[in-house]
Design a protein around this motif. Sequence first.
Motif, PDB file in Angstrom:
ATOM      1  N   THR A 109       7.192 -10.457  26.600  1.00  0.00           N
ATOM      2  CA  THR A 109       6.595  -9.295  27.112  1.00  0.00           C
ATOM      3  C   THR A 109       6.920  -8.276  26.111  1.00  0.00           C
ATOM      4  O   THR A 109       6.498  -7.274  25.577  1.00  0.00           O
ATOM      5  CB  THR A 109       6.627  -8.926  28.347  1.00  0.00           C
ATOM      6  N   TYR A 110       8.305  -8.269  25.979  1.00  0.00           N
ATOM      7  CA  TYR A 110       8.970  -7.229  24.818  1.00  0.00           C
ATOM      8  C   TYR A 110       8.455  -7.472  23.533  1.00  0.00           C
ATOM      9  O   TYR A 110       7.907  -6.523  22.804  1.00  0.00           O
ATOM     10  CB  TYR A 110      10.571  -7.769  24.588  1.00  0.00           C
ATOM     11  N   GLN A 111       8.217  -8.937  22.994  1.00  0.00           N
ATOM     12  CA  GLN A 111       7.412  -8.898  21.536  1.00  0.00           C
ATOM     13  C   GLN A 111       6.187  -8.438  21.706  1.00  0.00           C
ATOM     14  O   GLN A 111       5.423  -8.146  20.754  1.00  0.00           O
ATOM     15  CB  GLN A 111       8.062 -10.052  21.109  1.00  0.00           C
ATOM     16  N   HIS A 122       4.110   1.204  29.275  1.00  0.00           N
ATOM     17  CA  HIS A 122       3.526   0.142  29.557  1.00  0.00           C
ATOM     18  C   HIS A 122       4.500  -1.152  29.705  1.00  0.00           C
ATOM     19  O   HIS A 122       3.834  -2.271  29.983  1.00  0.00           O
ATOM     20  CB  HIS A 122       2.791  -0.186  27.948  1.00  0.00           C
ATOM     21  N   LEU A 123       5.567  -1.054  29.272  1.00  0.00           N
ATOM     22  CA  LEU A 123       6.389  -2.258  29.133  1.00  0.00           C
ATOM     23  C   LEU A 123       6.518  -2.955  30.614  1.00  0.00           C
ATOM     24  O   LEU A 123       6.137  -4.270  30.770  1.00  0.00           O
ATOM     25  CB  LEU A 123       7.914  -1.968  28.747  1.00  0.00           C
ATOM     26  N   PHE A 124       6.894  -2.381  31.816  1.00  0.00           N
ATOM     27  CA  PHE A 124       6.803  -3.064  32.967  1.00  0.00           C
ATOM     28  C   PHE A 124       5.657  -3.488  33.458  1.00  0.00           C
ATOM     29  O   PHE A 124       5.369  -4.560  34.166  1.00  0.00           O
ATOM     30  CB  PHE A 124       7.505  -2.028  34.091  1.00  0.00           C
ATOM     31  N   GLU A 125       4.532  -2.722  33.119  1.00  0.00           N
ATOM     32  CA  GLU A 125       3.076  -3.036  33.594  1.00  0.00           C
ATOM     33  C   GLU A 125       2.626  -4.222  32.994  1.00  0.00           C
ATOM     34  O   GLU A 125       2.170  -5.171  33.663  1.00  0.00           O
ATOM     35  CB  GLU A 125       2.230  -2.041  33.595  1.00  0.00           C
ATOM     36  N   ASN A 126       3.060  -4.732  31.743  1.00  0.00           N
ATOM     37  CA  ASN A 126       2.730  -5.599  31.008  1.00  0.00           C
ATOM     38  C   ASN A 126       3.495  -6.899  31.251  1.00  0.00           C
ATOM     39  O   ASN A 126       3.020  -7.900  31.672  1.00  0.00           O
ATOM     40  CB  ASN A 126       2.812  -5.539  29.506  1.00  0.00           C
ATOM     41  N   LEU A 127       4.840  -6.664  31.804  1.00  0.00           N
ATOM     42  CA  LEU A 127       5.610  -7.733  32.414  1.00  0.00           C
ATOM     43  C   LEU A 127       5.159  -8.302  33.709  1.00  0.00           C
ATOM     44  O   LEU A 127       5.037  -9.406  33.801  1.00  0.00           O
ATOM     45  CB  LEU A 127       7.059  -7.171  32.611  1.00  0.00           C
ATOM     46  N   LEU A 128       4.550  -7.472  34.840  1.00  0.00           N
ATOM     47  CA  LEU A 128       4.016  -7.897  35.908  1.00  0.00           C
ATOM     48  C   LEU A 128       2.910  -8.560  35.700  1.00  0.00           C
ATOM     49  O   LEU A 128       2.373  -9.322  36.451  1.00  0.00           O
ATOM     50  CB  LEU A 128       3.644  -6.622  37.163  1.00  0.00           C
ATOM     51  N   LYS A 129       1.931  -8.406  34.609  1.00  0.00           N
ATOM     52  CA  LYS A 129       0.773  -9.091  34.546  1.00  0.00           C
ATOM     53  C   LYS A 129       1.139 -10.429  33.565  1.00  0.00           C
ATOM     54  O   LYS A 129       0.219 -11.146  33.577  1.00  0.00           O
ATOM     55  CB  LYS A 129       0.017  -8.174  33.412  1.00  0.00           C
ATOM     56  N   GLY A 156      14.465   0.774  33.525  1.00  0.00           N
ATOM     57  CA  GLY A 156      14.496   0.620  32.171  1.00  0.00           C
ATOM     58  C   GLY A 156      15.193   2.152  31.577  1.00  0.00           C
ATOM     59  O   GLY A 156      14.672   3.214  31.984  1.00  0.00           O
ATOM     60  N   ILE A 157      15.886   1.963  30.152  1.00  0.00           N
ATOM     61  CA  ILE A 157      16.292   2.913  29.398  1.00  0.00           C
ATOM     62  C   ILE A 157      15.643   2.679  28.115  1.00  0.00           C
ATOM     63  O   ILE A 157      15.807   1.594  27.585  1.00  0.00           O
ATOM     64  CB  ILE A 157      17.636   3.172  29.478  1.00  0.00           C
TER      65      ILE A 157
END
Length: 347
Positions: free
Chosen positions: A167-169, A145-152, A128-129
């Motif tokens: 997850t983005y939103q 937080h973004l990737f950790e939220n995605l994996l959850k 991610g950038i």
Amino acid sequence: MVCNASLRNIVVQAGRIGVFSKGRVQLRNLRWGWDAILGAQFPLSRKFRAIKAMMVDTGATAERGTIVNVLPEKENMEDNGCASGGWRSEDGRLSCGYSSFRGKRASMEDFFDVKMSKIDGQAVSMFGIFDGHGGSRAAEFLKEHLFENLLKHPKFMTDTKLAISETYQRTDMDFLDAESNTYRDDGSTASTAVLVGNHLYVANVGDSRAVISKAGQAIPLSEDHKPNRSDERKRIESAGGVVMWAGTWRVGGVLAMSRAFGNRLLKQFVVAEPEIQEQEIGDEFECLVLASDGLWDVVPNEDAISLAQAEEEPQAAARRLTETAYTRGSADNITCIVVRFNHDKAE
């Protein structure tokens, strides 16, 4: 390296600047003020609240492996003020390099992240950038937080595209909630690539960009979110916003991109809903370049792929891209990640 001695002791991923920064102009001499643009303070839209309600953790998530943060806890900062590094998978089939440089900016608002995991026997790689504007807080929040939220997300493996979009939103709403008691109005782009097995999902919000090399040809996997893009302008105006010229096309004469995380005062128009492209990675795909607009402002897609392909190691490729953008006159922070697909290599 092109960075001169005066750039010593720059700390990557640190520093803030005032409310008016990259992508913003003051409204003092413009006809439109905040009241004219917004009319009144808008709450978060019903759509966003609905997404937040849907994403309650049901406990039905797939069995997760250990999340590996590829980046070191402390970036490999060199004397010239640049940070760079690299990583290679255990089987040697995937490698990446990153390079990040403050450039000519007074502060650093770019962040980046690389994480690995294994879920249901499949390797998962995430890159991610995050390019901040109006401050660094939004970009830093995405890194954290973004990737950790995605994996959850309960549907990450069964409907990855839906999981990324929600997850983005959701992460955008989490950031707005976390900053609700502050006077800041930070925002950030996000350009991410999620590789599940051989299936690649590239999601984009803002004007960072992803480009992949297929048999030597540069193929864009994202389209910049600019206010003058016909579909984006129509969306903004349908929501009651305005797109106007103020040195460049801007939402309400303020923000030079049409989608972003954060930006509370323009949230009714500047959404964090990503556009997502999917790609099955076969032998004809060679490398992927993710970068902030500090690179793309001065380096065309074709040049970026050509420069990346000229280097054997992705870390060297990422450094070369950063240096090239700087020498070509980029006035912004410059951050890039190069991912190489080593189809013929296995341990």
